[in-house]
Motif scaffolding. Structure first.
Motif, PDB file in Angstrom:
ATOM      1  N   LEU A   5       4.611  18.709  14.831  1.00 50.29           N
ATOM      2  CA  LEU A   5       3.326  18.036  14.657  1.00 50.29           C
ATOM      3  C   LEU A   5       3.140  17.826  13.160  1.00 50.29           C
ATOM      4  O   LEU A   5       3.156  18.788  12.386  1.00 50.29           O
ATOM      5  N   VAL A   6       3.022  16.560  12.751  1.00 50.06           N
ATOM      6  CA  VAL A   6       2.848  16.245  11.331  1.00 50.06           C
ATOM      7  C   VAL A   6       1.547  15.487  11.125  1.00 50.06           C
ATOM      8  O   VAL A   6       0.990  14.906  12.057  1.00 50.06           O
ATOM      9  N   HIS A   7       1.096  15.507   9.886  1.00 53.05           N
ATOM     10  CA  HIS A   7      -0.140  14.837   9.511  1.00 53.05           C
ATOM     11  C   HIS A   7       0.204  13.863   8.392  1.00 53.05           C
ATOM     12  O   HIS A   7       0.850  14.241   7.411  1.00 53.05           O
ATOM     13  N   VAL A   8      -0.209  12.619   8.565  1.00 51.53           N
ATOM     14  CA  VAL A   8       0.120  11.555   7.624  1.00 51.53           C
ATOM     15  C   VAL A   8      -1.110  11.254   6.769  1.00 51.53           C
ATOM     16  O   VAL A   8      -2.209  11.082   7.292  1.00 51.53           O
ATOM     17  N   PHE A   9      -0.893  11.205   5.458  1.00 49.46           N
ATOM     18  CA  PHE A   9      -1.959  10.950   4.487  1.00 49.46           C
ATOM     19  C   PHE A   9      -1.555   9.780   3.611  1.00 49.46           C
ATOM     20  O   PHE A   9      -0.371   9.563   3.354  1.00 49.46           O
ATOM     21  N   ARG A  10      -2.561   9.068   3.127  1.00 46.86           N
ATOM     22  CA  ARG A  10      -2.312   7.978   2.184  1.00 46.86           C
ATOM     23  C   ARG A  10      -2.874   8.343   0.829  1.00 46.86           C
ATOM     24  O   ARG A  10      -4.005   8.799   0.712  1.00 46.86           O
ATOM     25  N   GLY A  11      -2.054   8.117  -0.198  1.00 47.13           N
ATOM     26  CA  GLY A  11      -2.481   8.299  -1.574  1.00 47.13           C
ATOM     27  C   GLY A  11      -2.793   6.923  -2.153  1.00 47.13           C
ATOM     28  O   GLY A  11      -3.120   5.995  -1.411  1.00 47.13           O
ATOM     29  N   PRO A  12      -2.645   6.752  -3.452  1.00 48.26           N
ATOM     30  CA  PRO A  12      -2.934   5.460  -4.076  1.00 48.26           C
ATOM     31  C   PRO A  12      -1.867   4.420  -3.736  1.00 48.26           C
ATOM     32  O   PRO A  12      -0.691   4.753  -3.579  1.00 48.26           O
ATOM     33  N   GLY A  13      -2.271   3.172  -3.636  1.00 47.17           N
ATOM     34  CA  GLY A  13      -1.320   2.093  -3.374  1.00 47.17           C
ATOM     35  C   GLY A  13      -0.568   2.301  -2.080  1.00 47.17           C
ATOM     36  O   GLY A  13      -1.159   2.513  -1.038  1.00 47.17           O
ATOM     37  N   ARG A  14       0.750   2.304  -2.187  1.00 46.92           N
ATOM     38  CA  ARG A  14       1.597   2.433  -1.002  1.00 46.92           C
ATOM     39  C   ARG A  14       2.284   3.795  -0.938  1.00 46.92           C
ATOM     40  O   ARG A  14       3.386   3.931  -0.419  1.00 46.92           O
ATOM     41  N   VAL A  15       1.615   4.824  -1.472  1.00 47.39           N
ATOM     42  CA  VAL A  15       2.146   6.186  -1.435  1.00 47.39           C
ATOM     43  C   VAL A  15       1.617   6.876  -0.178  1.00 47.39           C
ATOM     44  O   VAL A  15       0.420   6.846   0.106  1.00 47.39           O
ATOM     45  N   PHE A  16       2.544   7.497   0.570  1.00 51.06           N
ATOM     46  CA  PHE A  16       2.182   8.224   1.781  1.00 51.06           C
ATOM     47  C   PHE A  16       2.785   9.619   1.723  1.00 51.06           C
ATOM     48  O   PHE A  16       3.882   9.810   1.194  1.00 51.06           O
ATOM     49  N   GLY A  17       2.065  10.581   2.261  1.00 55.26           N
ATOM     50  CA  GLY A  17       2.541  11.950   2.349  1.00 55.26           C
ATOM     51  C   GLY A  17       2.498  12.408   3.786  1.00 55.26           C
ATOM     52  O   GLY A  17       1.576  12.070   4.532  1.00 55.26           O
TER      53      GLY A  17
END
Length: 79
Positions: A5-17
């Motif tokens: 189970l993972v959680h997807v986050f968005r940072g600035p621009g096109r950065v994803f964690g």
């Protein structure tokens, strides 16, 4: 590890964690603020749009997170 189970986050621009931490507290501060997008079961054998499942799971096991910019893995650059 083949499913997580993972959680997807968005940072600035096109950065994803992507992380197993539902709060995203372990994501690199240089890309904060992180905004939660979704949670999903990630399987090594099944693709997730914009994410290489195998690389992602390997990074989470090794570093605790997986970071991409414009769908390109940059995890090693932020450690």
């Amino acid at each position: 590890m083949s499913t997580m189970l993972v959680h997807v986050f968005r940072g600035p621009g096109r950065v994803f964690g992507v992380t197993a931490d539902e709060t995203g507290a372990n994501l690199p501060a240089q890309f904060a603020p992180w905004n939660s997008i979704k949670s999903a079961e990630l399987e090594r054998e099944r693709a997730m749009p914009g994410i290489d499942s195998g690389e992602c799971l390997d990074d989470i096991a090794r570093y605790g997170f997986h970071i991409t910019h414009a769908h390109v893995r940059i995890t090693d650059q932020v450690i």
